[in-house]
Design a protein around this motif. Structure first.
Motif, short mmCIF file in Angstrom:
data_model
loop_
_atom_site.label_atom_id
_atom_site.label_comp_id
_atom_site.label_asym_id
_atom_site.label_seq_id
_atom_site.Cartn_x
_atom_site.Cartn_y
_atom_site.Cartn_z
N ILE A 99 13.79 15.18 -4.00
CA ILE A 99 15.09 15.75 -4.35
C ILE A 99 16.02 15.72 -3.14
O ILE A 99 17.19 15.34 -3.24
CB ILE A 99 14.92 17.18 -4.89
CG1 ILE A 99 14.23 17.16 -6.26
CG2 ILE A 99 16.27 17.89 -4.99
CD1 ILE A 99 13.87 18.53 -6.77
N ARG A 100 15.48 16.10 -1.99
CA ARG A 100 16.29 16.05 -0.76
C ARG A 100 16.67 14.61 -0.41
O ARG A 100 17.76 14.36 0.10
CB ARG A 100 15.53 16.70 0.39
CG ARG A 100 15.47 18.21 0.30
CD ARG A 100 14.63 18.79 1.44
NE ARG A 100 15.11 18.41 2.75
CZ ARG A 100 16.06 19.04 3.43
NH1 ARG A 100 16.65 20.11 2.91
NH2 ARG A 100 16.43 18.64 4.62
N LYS A 101 15.79 13.65 -0.71
CA LYS A 101 16.10 12.25 -0.43
C LYS A 101 17.31 11.79 -1.22
O LYS A 101 18.26 11.21 -0.66
CB LYS A 101 14.89 11.37 -0.77
CG LYS A 101 13.72 11.47 0.16
CD LYS A 101 12.56 10.60 -0.32
CE LYS A 101 11.31 10.81 0.50
NZ LYS A 101 10.17 9.99 0.02
N PHE A 102 17.29 12.00 -2.54
CA PHE A 102 18.42 11.46 -3.30
C PHE A 102 19.68 12.30 -3.11
O PHE A 102 20.79 11.79 -3.28
CB PHE A 102 18.06 11.23 -4.77
CG PHE A 102 17.92 12.43 -5.65
CD1 PHE A 102 19.01 13.22 -6.00
CD2 PHE A 102 16.69 12.74 -6.20
CE1 PHE A 102 18.88 14.30 -6.83
CE2 PHE A 102 16.54 13.83 -7.04
CZ PHE A 102 17.65 14.61 -7.36
N LEU A 103 19.52 13.57 -2.74
CA LEU A 103 20.71 14.35 -2.37
C LEU A 103 21.34 13.79 -1.10
O LEU A 103 22.57 13.63 -1.01
CB LEU A 103 20.34 15.82 -2.17
CG LEU A 103 20.08 16.65 -3.42
CD1 LEU A 103 19.61 18.04 -3.05
CD2 LEU A 103 21.34 16.73 -4.28
N ARG A 104 20.50 13.49 -0.11
CA ARG A 104 21.00 12.91 1.14
C ARG A 104 21.68 11.57 0.86
O ARG A 104 22.76 11.28 1.40
CB ARG A 104 19.84 12.72 2.12
CG ARG A 104 20.27 12.22 3.50
CD ARG A 104 19.06 11.93 4.39
NE ARG A 104 18.25 13.11 4.58
CZ ARG A 104 17.02 13.27 4.09
NH1 ARG A 104 16.48 12.30 3.36
NH2 ARG A 104 16.33 14.35 4.30
N TYR A 105 21.07 10.79 -0.01
CA TYR A 105 21.62 9.47 -0.35
C TYR A 105 22.95 9.60 -1.10
O TYR A 105 23.95 8.96 -0.74
CB TYR A 105 20.61 8.70 -1.19
CG TYR A 105 21.18 7.50 -1.88
CD1 TYR A 105 21.58 6.38 -1.17
CD2 TYR A 105 21.33 7.49 -3.27
CE1 TYR A 105 22.11 5.27 -1.80
CE2 TYR A 105 21.85 6.38 -3.91
CZ TYR A 105 22.25 5.29 -3.18
OH TYR A 105 22.79 4.21 -3.81
N LEU A 106 22.97 10.41 -2.14
CA LEU A 106 24.19 10.53 -2.95
C LEU A 106 25.35 11.10 -2.14
O LEU A 106 26.48 10.59 -2.19
CB LEU A 106 23.92 11.42 -4.17
CG LEU A 106 23.03 10.84 -5.28
CD1 LEU A 106 22.78 11.88 -6.35
CD2 LEU A 106 23.67 9.60 -5.88
N LEU A 107 25.07 12.17 -1.41
CA LEU A 107 26.16 12.83 -0.68
C LEU A 107 26.70 11.94 0.44
O LEU A 107 27.92 11.86 0.66
CB LEU A 107 25.68 14.16 -0.11
CG LEU A 107 25.32 15.23 -1.15
CD1 LEU A 107 24.79 16.48 -0.46
CD2 LEU A 107 26.54 15.58 -2.00
N SER A 108 25.80 11.26 1.17
CA SER A 108 26.27 10.39 2.26
C SER A 108 27.01 9.18 1.71
O SER A 108 28.03 8.74 2.29
CB SER A 108 25.09 9.96 3.13
OG SER A 108 24.11 9.29 2.36
N SER A 109 26.54 8.63 0.58
CA SER A 109 27.23 7.49 -0.01
C SER A 109 28.61 7.88 -0.51
O SER A 109 29.60 7.16 -0.29
CB SER A 109 26.39 6.91 -1.17
OG SER A 109 25.18 6.39 -0.69
N ASN A 110 28.70 9.01 -1.18
CA ASN A 110 30.00 9.46 -1.66
C ASN A 110 30.92 9.85 -0.51
O ASN A 110 32.14 9.68 -0.59
CB ASN A 110 29.83 10.64 -2.62
CG ASN A 110 29.17 10.21 -3.92
OD1 ASN A 110 29.29 9.07 -4.33
ND2 ASN A 110 28.46 11.11 -4.57
N MET A 111 30.33 10.39 0.56
CA MET A 111 31.13 10.69 1.74
C MET A 111 31.71 9.41 2.32
O MET A 111 32.86 9.37 2.77
CB MET A 111 30.27 11.40 2.78
CG MET A 111 31.02 11.79 4.06
SD MET A 111 32.28 13.06 3.76
CE MET A 111 31.24 14.49 3.50
N GLY A 112 30.92 8.31 2.27
CA GLY A 112 31.42 7.02 2.74
C GLY A 112 32.62 6.56 1.94
O GLY A 112 33.59 6.02 2.49
N GLU A 113 32.59 6.76 0.62
CA GLU A 113 33.72 6.36 -0.23
C GLU A 113 34.96 7.17 0.12
O GLU A 113 36.07 6.64 0.24
CB GLU A 113 33.36 6.57 -1.70
CG GLU A 113 32.21 5.70 -2.20
CD GLU A 113 31.79 6.07 -3.61
OE1 GLU A 113 32.65 6.53 -4.39
OE2 GLU A 113 30.61 5.92 -3.95
#
Length: 1012
Positions: free
Chosen positions: A780-794
């Motif tokens: 859960i922490r993995k995909f949260l880290r992935y989603l939030l960092s990717s959306n932060m990049g956008e």
């Protein structure tokens, strides 16, 4: 008489006013009295065409199940699929996007009317956004449907069971398959499966608070009532959903499903909405905060656009609004809740395949935080294959060979020599020669008597197919008795039970009164047979059987017997004493002091008159029953210890037995001892807390001790998992943070109180579930880290592109129109492409770290902590930087290019730059999927372990190629085909995200080592 609906059926019931009976369904060929409590047992049985000795046969039970339907309460009407699909659009951010689509559509109409040259141009922005919204809705719908199916499958696995007579054999069936006319067997801890008329009750007490509000368990009997009474006073009836707190009984089912008393109540209740879990609340909070932050950024972008460019046309305003709203939608992972639910459901399914059924998804959060596992001994830490190995009588000690529940074995002395009674009792077995001297015959006879008493004073059952019903300890006594008898005596010739005083945790003994069915000279006279804890049962004995005679029990005898108890307990044997008392009568009514009523019951309840029977008994001997430790538990205890999870054994067994097993399993060292319930009672509050903090083995404890231990551990900040099987375990199981019920030996009451059920009753499964819980939480922490960092990049890409547009060459010098770095449809496509599949794949990611090599997570620890936010910001900045650099390479007036390097128009240059930035951002997020699998470990460690992740990456790449090379999609998404060298540039720049992340992790690992 009162009129009651007694069973369910496919057609309405028809009442016969002349007979006072009711036809149950038009297809039924039997009748049921209006009020079974006012009818005799024989009348109820005859009306339902039921043989109370054999129950229904399998074919008839199947026919009735088809006719009346499953024995279950009707749930809420299912939500139509179209409503579930439309619910996917029920999101404020989606509303904003739809509003922006409407605005864009209006602008297209205006532009089409004012500019005839644009009349043939389709509103590609609107079409693509609507299509993406539909695809998002389909994905969300599919994810929720999959989660619902997983939860439904788990519910079926954890379904309650009832013991019924079918074809004369006691079998366990799901309660949904109980039908009118079934004969149901009740024991302590069972949940009553349906409404029914009792015909047998022995010390039967039923808790009916859930139905009647009566706080004290109701004493039940099988006698017919003289007049109609209120529901709570129908003492010869039992009702669906209530629970047996003591004793045993049997009843005929008269009502099932919605026609039970609880079914009528359920029909009036509305479905309760399930509360969100702590994890869901935190995710919702983070999404709200992130949404507000992004909305603020969107407003800031609008202000920047207005200041830098000004709004010179309606189209400028429309494009700016569309960009701002789509930025907000793209930046917030709106599919996060659905992904979270599916990941939890898939994890729980994996647990179920490994024998751990988690009843609620929320329990997965707690499992990863468990710091103490309080476990019973029998069946959980041991194999629960109870075997009588030793029999101790006044004439000596003998051993029984064979293990498990197969009645094959022989009697030997302590040196292994096969012994027997006389020629008729023994003979040969497999060619072994038996020495039948007088001493052997005496020991054989005494041991056989001990085993016979244990088999008669018994509620267990050993079926012909080797399956068992009831307590494994009781079945072990039956097996031992059959080993001695060798099938020479038929079951029909065994003593016939006529009354019983059942075992309870307070009495610690059980007594059965039986008539001798084989001794014609005795006239079937009654004998009381008792078994129980040796130290308890011995106090009710005044005589002892020695060498075929009976003499007074002396103090030396008592000391010797208690010494044998200590010795066997020290060798990890569970000891049970056997005693008997000839009553010298052939009727219960002839026993002085016994009071009976004319109930018509098959077995008479005399539990309240135990003092009349249980005195002046004859001590026969005792058995030593062994339940060997599970071989896998020692490793599981060690793994739990390494993970910072303490193992505590809480058992009702003898302290020496408990300590020996605990030492063998590594719970305590060789110097450790067990603390008893009596010793706990003598401790003050402070000493009790200290004992709970230090002691890991408790023996001879009562139910209230288990509750106190759990409460004390919780008050010390521990997250407690508590196992249990009996009804007396239910309060502690329910009070614990993670209540764990035994699926094989556990009572239905305990299963209902628990959050997790073990289908194999194995302690190692609990540790495996903790490991799985930690892995799920890590994922859960993995995909949260992935989603939030990717959306932060956008977000940072768009924000930086607008802020630095002139500096990077995104806008043409002197241009007055709005020029944005990425189009709204491109952002939405990135969100769709990189959020769903990779995030879902990361939710089932194999662990690349040893999750059991760290301390448990504390309850107050945030899921998204400061460390994760720093990861999100660092990776987001990297994504934005490489994306903007890639765009700058193809724009005039930027840092890395000039006008002479570009041979195309500004519009063509913008399209190419956006295509590069668009593609770089997609690949950057896919590289981020590899990097986000761990906050500290290298992405190259176990890089190819997750085939689903690589499949998701391949799918995303393929779809991006379609957008780049299909002409129609070029127009829709504002893209243009790329050359091979441009693909290399995209991949090279995107790979910086992975390289930068690796360097960042290396720094973190280095700093961490310096602080160790």
């Amino acid at each position: 008489m009162t009129t009651e609906t007694t069973t369910g059926g496919p057609t309405p019931d028809e009442t016969d006013t002349t007979t006072g009976t009711k036809t149950v369904g038009a297809e039924a060929d039997f009748h049921v009295p209006d009020d079974p409590s006012l009818a005799a047992v024989d009348d109820v049985a005859a009306a339902l065409h039921t043989d109370i000795e054999r129950g229904l046969d399998a074919d008839e039970a199947s026919r009735r199940l088809t006719a009346f339907g499953p024995n279950q309460l009707a749930g809420a009407p299912p939500v139509p699929k179209w409503k579930k699909f439309l619910a996917q659009f029920n999101d404020p951010l989606v509303y904003l996007l739809l509003a922006a689509t409407a605005i864009s559509l209006v602008a297209w109409f205006i532009e089409r009317a004012s500019n005839p040259a644009e009349a043939e141009k389709l509103p590609f922005d609107c079409i693509v956004i609507v299509l993406i919204l539909i695809v998002n809705a389909v994905l969300g719908y599919a994810q929720e449907a999959k989660a619902e199916q997983a939860v439904a499958a788990l519910s079926r696995m954890a379904a309650a069971h009832a013991t019924v007579l079918r074809d004369g054999v006691a079998v366990s069936v799901p309660t949904s398959e109980v039908v009118p006319g079934d004969v149901v067997l009740l024991a302590e801890g069972d949940t009553v499966a349906a409404d029914g008329r009792l015909f047998s009750a022995a010390a039967l007490h039923v808790a009916e608070a859930s139905l009647t509000g009566e706080s004290v368990p109701v004493t039940k009997n099988a006698g017919m009532l003289a007049t109609a009474v209120a529901l709570g006073d129908r003492t010869n009836m039992v009702f669906n959903g209530t629970s047996v707190t003591q004793g045993t009984g049997r009843f005929i089912v008269t009502a099932t499903g919605m026609n039970t008393q609880v079914g009528k109540i359920a029909g009036m209740l509305s479905e309760q909405k399930e509360e969100p879990t702590p994890l869901q609340k935190e995710i919702a909070f983070v999404s709200k905060v992130l949404g507000l932050a992004v909305c603020a950024i969107a407003v800031l972008v609008l202000v920047l656009l207005a200041v830098v460019y000004g709004f010179n046309s309606t189209q400028d305003i429309i494009e700016s609004l569309l960009l701002a709203v789509s930025l907000a939608v793209a930046a917030v992972p709106e599919g996060l809740a659905a992904i979270l639910t599916v990941v939890l459901a898939l994890g729980v399914q994996r647990m179920a395949r490994h024998h751990a059924i988690v009843k609620k998804l929320s329990s997965v959060e707690t499992l990863g935080s468990a710091s103490v596992i309080c476990s019973d001994k029998t069946g959980t830490l041991t194999r629960n294959e109870m075997t009588v190995q030793r029999v101790v009588t006044a004439s000596g000690e003998v051993l029984l060979t064979g293990t498990g529940y197969e009645p094959v074995g022989e009697m030997t002395d302590v040196d292994g020599r096969v012994i027997a009674g006389d020629g008729s009792d023994g003979g040969t077995d497999g060619g072994a020669t038996r020495d039948a001297d007088d001493g052997d015959a005496v020991r054989f006879g005494e041991a056989a008597a001990v085993l016979r008493i244990g088999a008669v004073a018994n509620d267990g059952q050993l079926n012909d197919d080797g399956s068992i019903v009831g307590d494994p300890t009781e079945v072990a006594l039956i097996v031992g008795d059959r080993k001695i008898r060798r099938g020479e005596e038929k079951d029909s010739e065994s003593p016939v039970r006529v009354a019983e005083i059942p075992f309870t945790s307070d009495r610690k003994r059980m007594t059965v009164i039986a008539a001798d069915a084989t001794d014609a000279t005795n006239g079937g006279r009654l004998t009381a047979y008792a078994k129980g804890a040796p130290d308890v049962l011995l106090s009710y004995c005044s005589r002892i059987a020695v060498g075929g005679a009976v003499r007074p029990l002396t103090d030396d005898d008592r000391r010797r017997i208690l010494a044998d108890v200590e010795r066997l307990s020290g060798e990890a044997y569970r000891t049970l004493g056997s005693a008997y008392r000839p009553l010298e009568v052939d009727s219960l009514t002839a026993i002085d002091g016994i009071r009976l009523d004319d109930s018509g019951a098959l077995a008479v309840d005399i539990a309240d008159q135990a003092d009349v029977i249980e005195h002046d008994m004859i001590w026969a001997g005792m058995v030593g029953i062994i339940d060997p430790p599970r071989t896998e538990v020692r490793d599981a205890v060690a793994e739990a210890h390494a993970a910072g999870v303490r193992t505590v054994m809480i058992t009702g067994d003898h302290p020496l037995t408990a300590a020996r097993i605990a030492k063998d399993l590594g719970i305590i060292d060789e110097s450790g001892t067990a603390l008893t319930g009596d010793e706990l009672d003598r401790l003050g509050p402070e000493d009790f807390d200290k004992a709970v903090r230090d002691v890991s083995v408790y023996a001879r404890v009562a139910p209230e001790h288990k509750m106190k231990i759990v409460d004390a551990l919780q008050s010390q900040g521990e997250i407690v998992a508590m196992t249990g099987d009996g009804v007396n375990d239910a309060p502690a199981v329910k009070s614990a943070d993670i209540g764990v019920a035994m699926g094989i030996t556990g009572t239905e009451v305990t299963k209902e109180s628990a959050k997790m059920i073990l289908t194999d009753d194995n302690f190692a499964t609990i540790v495996a579930a903790v490991r799985e819980g930690r892995s799920i939480f890590d994922n859960i922490r993995k995909f949260l880290r992935y989603l939030l960092s990717s959306n932060m990049g956008e977000v940072l890409t768009v924000f930086g592109g607008v802020l630095l547009a002139g500096f990077l060459g995104i806008s043409e010098p002197g241009a007055e129109s709005v020029t944005v770095p990425l189009l709204a449809v491109q952002l939405l496509w990135i969100n769709l492409l990189t959020d769903a599949a990779p995030a879902m794949a990361m939710g089932v990611d194999p662990s690349i770290e040893n999750v059991m090599n760290r301390r448990p997570r504390k309850p107050g620890d945030r899921v998204i902590d400061a460390r994760m936010w720093s990861d999100v910001i660092v990776v987001g900045l990297l994504m934005a930087a490489v994306t903007l650099v890639g765009m700058d390479l193809y724009l005039p007036g930027g840092l890395l290019t000039d006008d002479s390097a570009m041979g195309a128009t500004h519009d063509e240059q913008i399209v190419m730059a956006r295509t590069m930035g668009f593609t770089i951002l997609v690949f950057a997020q896919l590289f981020n999927a590899l990097a986000a699998r761990s906050a500290t470990q290298s992405a190259f460690r176990g890089m190819f372990a997750n085939k689903w992740l690589w499949g998701a990456i391949a799918l995303s790449v393929a779809l991006q190629l379609v957008v780049i090379y299909v002409p129609a999609l070029n127009v829709a998404f504002g893209t243009t085909p790329l050359d091979p060298h441009q693909w290399l540039e995209c991949l090279g720049l995107a790979a910086f995200v992975l390289v930068g992340s690796e360097l960042y992790k290396l720094v973190l690992r280095t700093v961490s080592k310096r602080h160790v």
